[in-house]
Design a protein around this motif. Structure first.
Motif, mmCIF file in Angstrom:
data_model
loop_
_atom_site.group_PDB
_atom_site.id
_atom_site.type_symbol
_atom_site.label_atom_id
_atom_site.label_comp_id
_atom_site.label_asym_id
_atom_site.label_seq_id
_atom_site.Cartn_x
_atom_site.Cartn_y
_atom_site.Cartn_z
ATOM 1 N N SER A 71 85.778 12.679 60.826
ATOM 2 C CA SER A 71 86.500 13.733 61.932
ATOM 3 C C SER A 71 86.422 13.183 62.848
ATOM 4 C CB SER A 71 85.152 14.484 61.957
ATOM 5 O OG SER A 71 84.121 12.988 62.216
ATOM 6 N N ALA A 72 86.850 14.548 63.539
ATOM 7 C CA ALA A 72 87.287 14.031 65.268
ATOM 8 C C ALA A 72 87.067 15.266 65.993
ATOM 9 C CB ALA A 72 89.320 13.728 64.815
ATOM 10 N N PHE A 73 86.877 14.732 67.636
ATOM 11 C CA PHE A 73 85.832 16.161 68.331
ATOM 12 C C PHE A 73 86.704 15.697 69.529
ATOM 13 C CE2 PHE A 73 82.774 15.286 64.677
ATOM 14 C CZ PHE A 73 82.502 16.820 64.106
ATOM 15 N N LEU A 74 86.934 17.188 70.462
ATOM 16 C CA LEU A 74 87.653 16.706 70.824
ATOM 17 C C LEU A 74 86.564 17.345 72.351
ATOM 18 C CD1 LEU A 74 89.526 15.059 73.994
ATOM 19 C CD2 LEU A 74 90.814 16.845 72.816
ATOM 20 N N GLY A 75 85.799 17.260 73.855
ATOM 21 C CA GLY A 75 85.665 18.421 74.232
ATOM 22 C C GLY A 75 86.172 17.707 75.504
ATOM 23 N N ILE A 76 86.349 19.280 76.336
ATOM 24 C CA ILE A 76 87.507 19.263 78.073
ATOM 25 C C ILE A 76 86.410 20.175 78.929
ATOM 26 C CG2 ILE A 76 89.286 18.984 79.245
ATOM 27 C CD1 ILE A 76 91.214 18.597 76.779
ATOM 28 N N ASP A 77 86.384 20.150 79.834
ATOM 29 C CA ASP A 77 85.572 20.881 81.021
ATOM 30 C C ASP A 77 86.209 20.694 82.090
ATOM 31 O OD1 ASP A 77 83.087 19.321 81.980
ATOM 32 O OD2 ASP A 77 83.844 18.000 80.636
ATOM 33 N N ARG A 78 85.822 21.790 83.032
ATOM 34 C CA ARG A 78 86.365 22.018 84.736
ATOM 35 C C ARG A 78 84.709 22.072 85.121
ATOM 36 N NH1 ARG A 78 88.086 24.007 88.831
ATOM 37 N NH2 ARG A 78 89.972 23.282 89.881
ATOM 38 N N GLN A 79 84.502 21.512 86.513
ATOM 39 C CA GLN A 79 83.529 21.781 86.833
ATOM 40 C C GLN A 79 84.064 22.253 88.278
ATOM 41 O OE1 GLN A 79 80.259 22.263 84.614
ATOM 42 N NE2 GLN A 79 81.153 21.614 83.614
ATOM 43 N N GLY A 80 84.569 23.387 88.636
ATOM 44 C CA GLY A 80 84.856 23.953 89.844
ATOM 45 C C GLY A 80 83.587 24.605 90.516
ATOM 46 N N SER A 81 84.181 25.102 91.405
ATOM 47 C CA SER A 81 83.114 24.871 92.373
ATOM 48 C C SER A 81 82.061 26.493 92.555
ATOM 49 C CB SER A 81 83.871 25.195 94.794
ATOM 50 O OG SER A 81 85.018 26.668 94.844
ATOM 51 N N HIS A 82 83.432 27.926 92.314
ATOM 52 C CA HIS A 82 82.966 28.589 91.382
ATOM 53 C C HIS A 82 82.865 29.430 89.898
ATOM 54 C CE1 HIS A 82 82.167 30.279 96.018
ATOM 55 N NE2 HIS A 82 83.228 29.281 95.956
ATOM 56 N N SER A 83 83.740 27.820 89.188
ATOM 57 C CA SER A 83 84.171 28.974 87.794
ATOM 58 C C SER A 83 83.868 27.650 86.907
ATOM 59 C CB SER A 83 85.485 28.642 87.716
ATOM 60 O OG SER A 83 86.676 27.629 88.227
ATOM 61 N N ARG A 84 83.566 27.363 85.579
ATOM 62 C CA ARG A 84 83.080 26.372 84.759
ATOM 63 C C ARG A 84 84.316 26.509 83.542
ATOM 64 N NH1 ARG A 84 79.623 27.945 87.718
ATOM 65 N NH2 ARG A 84 79.567 29.173 86.711
ATOM 66 N N LEU A 85 85.395 25.806 82.772
ATOM 67 C CA LEU A 85 85.843 25.800 81.900
ATOM 68 C C LEU A 85 85.549 24.652 81.114
ATOM 69 C CD1 LEU A 85 88.284 27.306 80.174
ATOM 70 C CD2 LEU A 85 89.505 24.666 81.275
ATOM 71 N N TYR A 86 85.532 25.527 79.774
ATOM 72 C CA TYR A 86 85.075 24.363 78.772
ATOM 73 C C TYR A 86 85.935 24.289 77.420
ATOM 74 C CZ TYR A 86 80.488 24.319 80.840
ATOM 75 O OH TYR A 86 79.352 24.622 81.864
ATOM 76 N N LEU A 87 86.602 23.695 76.792
ATOM 77 C CA LEU A 87 87.272 23.852 75.212
ATOM 78 C C LEU A 87 87.015 22.607 74.289
ATOM 79 C CD1 LEU A 87 90.706 24.097 77.153
ATOM 80 C CD2 LEU A 87 89.851 25.371 76.988
ATOM 81 N N ASP A 88 86.919 22.790 73.553
ATOM 82 C CA ASP A 88 86.168 21.566 72.344
ATOM 83 C C ASP A 88 87.411 22.036 70.790
ATOM 84 O OD1 ASP A 88 83.739 20.676 73.501
ATOM 85 O OD2 ASP A 88 83.353 23.162 73.863
ATOM 86 N N GLY A 89 87.087 21.569 70.438
ATOM 87 C CA GLY A 89 87.958 21.272 68.800
ATOM 88 C C GLY A 89 87.454 19.892 67.927
ATOM 89 N N GLY A 90 88.168 20.450 66.795
ATOM 90 C CA GLY A 90 87.255 19.655 66.007
ATOM 91 C C GLY A 90 88.097 19.639 65.064
ATOM 92 N N TYR A 91 88.274 18.643 63.959
ATOM 93 C CA TYR A 91 88.574 18.130 62.460
ATOM 94 C C TYR A 91 87.847 17.655 62.139
ATOM 95 C CZ TYR A 91 91.726 16.422 59.015
ATOM 96 O OH TYR A 91 92.188 16.931 57.527
ATOM 97 N N ILE A 92 87.064 18.177 60.390
ATOM 98 C CA ILE A 92 87.072 17.209 59.710
ATOM 99 C C ILE A 92 87.072 17.559 57.903
ATOM 100 C CG2 ILE A 92 84.100 17.560 58.517
ATOM 101 C CD1 ILE A 92 83.823 18.883 61.178
ATOM 102 N N TYR A 93 87.386 16.067 57.766
ATOM 103 C CA TYR A 93 87.258 16.454 55.726
ATOM 104 C C TYR A 93 86.532 15.436 54.792
ATOM 105 C CZ TYR A 93 89.432 14.968 51.448
ATOM 106 O OH TYR A 93 89.949 14.563 50.266
#
Length: 627
Positions: free
Chosen positions: A150-172
């Protein structure tokens, strides 16, 4: 704890219990209502978490919400109502020694390797976290083998007025020769004694397997228009491919055993989205936190099921290899499920939060279309179920002081109704979604060192039963099961270096309206469950701790007629943890033994008359270093 999957995590809560039916398929019950992986949400979004894989290597924490929760999450994809489990993914924290390598061996001869890497930008706005995991080897169950990548990737951005979260995964995930449940032939229950529990017994046939590939991704964005107004949106997708050849092991009234084989292959695709607005304002002395949200979940399943016939086992026919005749890959469109909903909530607080009131409602629309399946297993024509329902919710919290609060709530859960088939006089009728109505009252105590919760709850779930009208049989949605009980949980530090976590649940689960077995206790639901875990630091050896865990589950019925019961059991686990610095890096060595006294026991399942054999004594050791 060295938890490997959801069931390992929630084992420390007495309100949940293991309902797994095979070595390849895990399930659990919350307050007596069964649930599976299909109903787990990921970062608050339904339908995108891995559908058949329950590992938690890519998860920071597992949140368990006990009780009906349609207002909060919408209807569960698989219709579970006892509670909701949410995965919170790992995030880069930006501190020293955030990266880690972990090696684990045990639970048979399984060897796993895990790498965690996390990094934040210099301004701390961007963060990236990745987890890569691999495990293979034989499990503690005879002939059972498991391989996971399995592999998991999480990306986030913490701005002064906004927040972005990107997550993905692969599993066998590949499981060969899994253990399986035991079911019963006609007249077995109540006529023939149950087999003696033996955790070395094997009820899964050789040559069976389940191969699963899971791919998913979720994006969430939040934007603050002001300190009192926030908008958000989330979108996720998942694709699951499963190739599953398995057996059913049946005990017969004649004292014999039979096996039949089944083959299921499917591609499962889901799209889930949510958008909403949160606002805060005041009316006089009252503060309001208002949320308006809309959700949509769509799942398409391309699937073919094939079933062989039962054959009696004997010395010359050891595993009854009357197998499935056609095991070619087929993927016709089997069904499409679309759940859409709109929810509104208003959290109203008085000055100093002395009183808090919650009012809300969700409008839920459910549409399910089933298509003619492989070899017409779903009939010869397209069938559509289309219904909707309102789910109101109310709650009140009274803060008595800075340590004690009392509360009460009314909440609902929803399960899709049925489209009545030709076997009934009301053929073609669309039964309304089945509602689960929950009432709960409780209190919370926070002394600073201990957090204690005590509550009473009652949940009434509607369902189907046969009724006779003028000599004709109708399918009615007026059946009911009622789960009533109380829960007590506490966690904290008894004294410096001594930590306690304990919980208790009493559950009275009955068929209160039924065409048969009315008044009986629901199968697979023990009256008493309790868990206690104590952790002790050893002051003379810095970084060394020991733990002791006891898990009690009372007796439960195997069948709805309440003719056969299995006894209760207590399982003991011991563990140790040693934290130290080695070669300039923080390191941790863990060792745990589960089912210390090698207790043999059956686990009764709540969804059907079946048993699953418990796992015997196992041990796991691990070494982790951070850098």
């Amino acid at each position: 704890m060295q938890a490997d999957n959801i069931v390992d995590v929630i084992a420390l809560d007495a309100s949940t219990n293991n309902q797994s039916l095979s070595g390849a398929s895990q399930a659990w019950a919350i307050r007596g209502f069964r649930a599976q992986q299909q109903d787990v949400s990921f970062n608050g979004v339904h339908g995108v978490a891995p559908r058949f894989y329950t590992g938690v290597e890519g998860v920071d924490r597992v949140e368990v919400l006990k009780g009906a929760s349609t207002l909060l999450y919408g209807i569960s994809p698989n219709g579970s109502v006892g509670g909701n489990i949410n995965y919170v993914p790992k995030r880069a924290k930006g501190g020293d020694n955030e990266n880690a390598i972990k090696l684990t061996y045990g639970d048979g001869h399984q060897f796993s390797q895990q790498l965690d890497l996390g990094e934040r930008s210099e301004d701390n706005k961007w963060g990236v976290h990745a987890t890569v995991f691999h495990r293979n080897g034989s499990t503690a169950t005879e002939d059972e083998k498991s391989t996971t990548t399995s592999a998991f990737l999480g990306i986030d951005r913490q701005g002064s007025h906004s927040r972005l979260y990107l997550d993905g995964g692969y599993i066998y995930n590949d499981i060969d020769n899994p253990q399986y449940r035991v079911i019963f032939g006609n007249n077995f229950i109540g006529k023939v004694a149950l087999p003696v529990a033996d955790n070395d017994a094997k009820y899964g046939a050789p040559g069976t397997y389940r191969h699963v590939t899971e791919k998913f991704g979720v994006a969430r964005y939040e934007y603050d228009f002001s300190k009192d107004l926030t908008a958000y949106a989330a979108f996720g997708m998942r694709e699951t491919k499963m190739d599953y050849f398995y057996n059913e092991y049946r005990l017969n009234a004649a004292g014999t055993s039979s096996v039949r084989y089944r083959y299921n292959n499917q591609i499962n695709k889901a799209i889930s989205a949510e958008t909403g607005v949160k606002g805060r304002f005041e009316t006089g002395d009252l503060k309001h936190e208002v949320t308006v949200a809309a959700t949509r979940y769509e799942m398409k399943r391309y699937m073919a099921n094939r079933t062989g016939s039962f054959s009696v086992l004997s010395a010359s026919n050891l595993w009854g290899r009357n197998t499935v005749s056609d095991m070619s890959w087929q993927e016709p469109l089997n069904d499409v499920n679309i759940n859409t909903g709109v929810a509104f909530t208003d959290v109203i607080s008085t000055p100093n939060d002395a009183w808090t009131f919650v009012v809300g409602a969700r409008y839920q629309k459910i549409k399910q279309t089933t298509y003619p399946g492989y070899n017409n297993t779903n009939g010869t024509s397209e069938v559509t179920y289309d219904a909707h329902a309102w789910s109101p919710a109310f709650a009140v919290v009274r803060k008595l002081n800075d340590k004690v609060s009392v509360y009460a709530n009314y909440m609902q859960g929803l399960t899709p109704g049925d489209l009545v088939d030709g076997g009934y006089a009301n053929d073609g009728e669309v039964l309304a979604p089945y509602k689960t109505k929950q009432i709960e009252i409780g209190a919370k105590f926070n002394t600073g060192k201990f957090l204690t919760t005590f509550d009473f709850f009652q949940m009434r779930q509607a369902g189907t039963m046969d009724i006779d009208i003028a000599g004709q049989t109708y399918l009615s949605g007026d059946a009911e099961v009622r789960n009533r009980g109380f829960e007590l949980s506490t966690a904290g530090e008894l004294r410096e270096g001594t930590r306690l976590l304990a919980s208790l649940m009493y559950l009275d689960a009955k068929y209160t309206k039924a065409d048969a077995n009315q008044g009986n206790t629901q199968m697979g639901t023990p009256h008493w469950q309790a868990v206690a875990r104590v952790e002790q630091d050893i002051k003379s050896v810095k970084g060394l701790s020991f733990s002791l865990t006891a898990n009690y589950q009372g007796s439960s019925y195997v069948d709805a007629a309440n003719t056969t019961k299995i006894g209760g059991r207590t399982l003991w686990n011991i563990g140790s943890r040693y934290e130290f610095n080695g070669w300039g890096h923080p390191m941790t060595i863990r060792a745990d033994v589960y089912n210390l006294f090698d207790k043999d026991y059956w686990n009764a399942l709540s969804n059907t008359s079946a048993l699953y054999i418990g796992k015997g004594r196992t041990a796991v050791v691990s070494w982790e270093t951070r850098f």
